[in-house]
Design a protein around this motif. Structure first.
Motif: not given
Length: 805
Positions: A147-168
């Protein structure tokens, strides 16, 4: 938790030293065969409106159908209610789409669990898009990285979501590290989440983000000092956040600087789960340890590890994780929208400082920006100066043509979306859950009427009451953003709640059931109405031409509004709202008339309301209630009917000519005629059958001598009783310009309100009722085909109004 509060100071931007091309490092991608940005999102970006990206993995791999459709509709509505434009991102048939339509959202969500519906990160995008050329079409939900990549390609700067992935946990040997983290290190999009999943290794996740050059901060959310980085279901993790920010304005300032400096990495702003939905850290820690133990025992690893652990957390928490998950996602999206809105303000300020104003959109500098500040105590004391074009002014006696008094509410529309296996394809089943598309808009009968008037370029003041809550504050922001007056809005403290209306529609978008909580209006009394509104300069020094009151007021309050309207010689109009509430008018009339000697004050020409706009059900309710109140047996009512010389056999035959035999068989024109001594003009909305106009004509009405109107005049003053003021009876059916097919109907909410708003505009501009109905029908048709409670297409009718057509 208070989610929107009063203002805090914004950074001041100086002209000196700023570059006009602060976005020169951004790679914007034009629409092509692999990548499509919706018209709405593209227009919003070009107009510098706040846009919020939303992911779709939570719909394809997080929630089952149709719960995922409901969640998708809710999150998009949260963005819209808070002043932003949602850009839900996903893959449909191998095409990356930024800004899914409702139909595309339903299609993607309903494909959850199917073999060709994939979970897509950065690495997968070229695969699913490329194979479309080889005849293999995949759908997919995008992860945070995708989602970040596609949002950036469109010119969108802010993204709201639930929880981030991380280091397991154990990543030092498994190397199981989410691609979300590396994407944050190379894509300049700001992610607002509730930290990372609580079963991950949070300290190592923060260390990895630091290595990737990602700025990480946590919203203080009313807390003092350095706060913990949140742990998804819990507000605290035991690990201090690298930095703390106070509110959305600080967040927007950081994002603005990040892009101005052309730093090509992302930002992570952690928003703790709302306090009322949080699970205590100690409880969650033990649940997570057991879930991880079971995952290890079952051999769940790699991409299967997270789904397995989340399922176990749901089981071990006895379902408590589900409402916490929903609450945090909604809270994050709301906060992301406010951040995007504040960022738009800063960018507009920079443009202004450089002498380059926005060509289309000037963001509203809301006084309600922070999500954890002291609440408003009074609208007039906190409302800022308008930032957008329009007629908004302070309460200074400025003249308006129309005053609308009644409900301002949050409208929730539930449109039945049957499954292929549903036994009934039209109507939802009772006593069970039904799949639906759920949307939220700003509504309320009075608001919708006022909005229609505003779109048709007439000056209007909305008088209503809201609570000091999220819905109320969002409502004020939207009114200000649209340029509408807000000085007639009164704010009441807790526990008063802003009104809400929930409509359940069938598959054809016809209303099946509606529930309304308009109780906040019922706290008003004639005394408070007098002190708040009726003595204000706007209704005394410069009285309006028309006063419209809806039936959400109590009978006593309704009477106060309408009698005041007659006192200032305004055209008074009543909107019945519903069958249950429509009768409040007659209750008010009966009580007033009893006080004024045997109903005399209620009957034409001493009526308190000039016109009402019921539908067929509301007309029947009014007729029945008038009978119960014994209003049809008073000498004054008989005097009006006697003046018209209506025969004892009735008017069945002439009514069949001026309306239709079916309507006469149903008794609709007869019911309307009996009510005319109390409401001398009734405009009854009959849906696809058209509009029934029933009027008592005054003695001097030009229609009485107009040959073109003669066929609609079914009776004239026959006994010479001029004191009663009745000149004739006018009955006419206006058939619709065109009947919409079921698939053309987008929403029925607000259609009747749009009709009345347009009719009122025609009347205050000197038109006759019969001349204004065509305009009103056309306006209603535009709303019928719109997702909004009042279609912005009404703006296109302004020339039609001016031309008197």
């Amino acid at each position: 938790m208070t989610l929107i509060g009063r203002a805090v100071g914004r950074p001041f931007l100086r002209n000196r030293g700023w570059s006009r091309t602060i976005t020169s490092g951004r790679r914007l991608l034009s629409n092509n065969s692999f990548f499509q940005v919706s018209d709405e999102v593209r227009e919003a970006l070009n107009s510098k409106k706040p846009v919020v990206a939303l992911e779709t993995t939570i719909y394809t791999h997080g929630f089952p159908y149709p719960d995922n459709v409901a969640l998708a509709s809710l999150l998009e509505s949260v963005v819209r209610v808070n002043g932003g434009v949602p850009a839900t991102i996903g893959i449909i048939d191998g095409v990356a789409r930024v800004g899914l339509s409702p139909e595309e959202l339903i299609r993607l969500a309903s494909s959850a669990g199917k073999e060709n519906t994939l979970k897509l990160s950065r690495r997968d995008l070229s695969y699913v898009c490329g194979l479309r050329l080889a005849g293999k079409k995949f759908n997919g939900g995008t992860t945070i990285a995708g989602t970040m990549l596609l949002a950036h390609l469109a010119g969108i700067k802010v993204f709201g979501t639930g929880g981030l992935g991380g280091v397991h946990r154990g990543a030092e040997s498994s190397m199981d590290i989410s691609a979300d983290l590396t994407e944050l290190g190379r894509t300049p999009v700001t992610v607002i989440s509730s930290g990372c999943k609580s079963f991950l290794d949070i300290p190592r996740t923060l260390e990895y983000l630091e290595t990737e050059g990602v700025g990480v901060a946590t919203f203080a959310d009313g807390r003092k000092g350095n706060v913990d980085f949140p742990a998804f279901f819990s507000r605290d993790s035991g690990v201090k956040s690298p930095t703390t920010i106070q509110d959305e304005i600080e967040a927007a300032a950081i994002i603005h600087a990040q892009h101005a400096l052309q730093i090509q990495s992302g930002l992570l702003f952690a928003n703790p789960v709302p306090e009322e939905a949080a699970i205590p850290k100690e409880t969650m820690d033990s649940i997570i340890e057991e879930a991880i133990r079971q995952a290890d025992a079952s051999g769940a690893s790699g991409k299967d590890n997270t789904p397995f652990i989340l399922t176990k957390i749901k089981e071990l928490s006895k379902g408590a994780s589900i409402p916490a998950n929903r609450a945090l996602i909604e809270s994050n999206v709301r906060r992301a929208t406010i951040v995007a809105r504040e960022l738009a303000v800063l960018e507009a300020k920079q443009e202004e400082a450089q002498g380059h104003g926005s060509s289309y959109f000037t963001p509203v500098q809301s006084s309600l920006a922070s999500t954890h500040e002291a609440p408003m105590s009074k609208v007039q004391s906190t409302s800022p100066e308008p930032q957008s074009a329009g007629s908004r002014t302070s309460v200074d006696g400025s003249k308006v043509d129309i005053v609308v008094a009644g409900a301002l509410a949050l409208d929730i529309s539930c449109d039945f979306a049957p499954l292929s296996t549903s036994p009934n394809r039209i109507d939802p089943e009772q006593h069970t859950s039904n799949p639906a598309v759920i949307t939220q808009t700003l509504g309320g009968v009075a608001h919708n009427i006022a909005k229609a008037v505003h779109f048709l370029d007439s000056s209007v003041r909305l008088c209503s009451t809201i609570g000091d809550d999220l819905s109320g504050r969002a409502a004020l922001q939207q009114l200000e953003a649209s340029g509408m007056l807000t000085d007639g809005i009164r704010t009441l403290p807790s526990p008063h709640k802003t009104a809400q209306y929930v409509a359940v529609n069938n598959a054809n978008k016809d209303l099946t059931l509606a529930m309304a909580d308009m109780s906040i209006l019922e706290t008003s009394t004639p005394s408070s109405i007098h002190d708040t509104w009726l003595t204000s300069p706007s209704l005394t020094s410069n009285p309006p031409k028309c006063l419209i009151a809806d039936a959400n007021w109590t009978p006593e309050s309704l009477h106060a509004w309408l009698t005041h309207g007659k006192h200032i010689n305004a055209l008074t109009i009543f909107e019945p709202v519903s069958t249950a509430k429509s009768t409040r008018l007659l209750t008010a009339i009966a009580a007033s008339s009893k006080h004024n000697n045997d109903h005399a004050a209620a009957v034409f020409p001493n009526h308190i309301v000039d016109l009402a706009t019921p539908n067929a059900h509301e007309l029947a309710a009014l007729h029945s209630h008038a009978h119960q109140l014994d209003l049809f047996s008073t000498k004054h009512w008989f005097r009006v009917l006697d003046a018209l010389g209506i025969p004892s056999s009735g008017l069945r035959v002439p009514l069949a000519y001026t309306t239709t035999p079916d309507l006469v068989d149903a008794g609709l024109p007869q019911q309307a005629i009996k009510l005319l001594p109390f409401i001398p003009t009734l405009v009854t909305k009959l849906g696809p059958k058209g509009v029934l106009l029933t009027r008592l004509l005054p003695l001097d009405d030009p229609a009485l001598s107009d040959p073109e109107e003669a066929k609609f005049i079914l009776a004239r003053n026959a006994n010479g009783d001029v004191d009663v003021g009745v000149g004739g009876l006018y009955v006419r059916l206006f058939e619709p310009e065109r009947v919409f097919a079921p698939e053309e109907v987008v929403s029925v909410n607000g259609v009747g309100d749009t009709f009345l708003g347009a009719l009122a505009v025609g009347l205050v501009r000197g038109g006759r009722v019969q001349d204004g109905i065509g305009l009103a029908q056309r306006a209603a048709g535009l709303t019928l085909g719109s997702r909004e409670s009042v279609s912005e297409g009404l703006r296109e009718l302004r020339g039609w109004v001016e031309g008197g057509r």
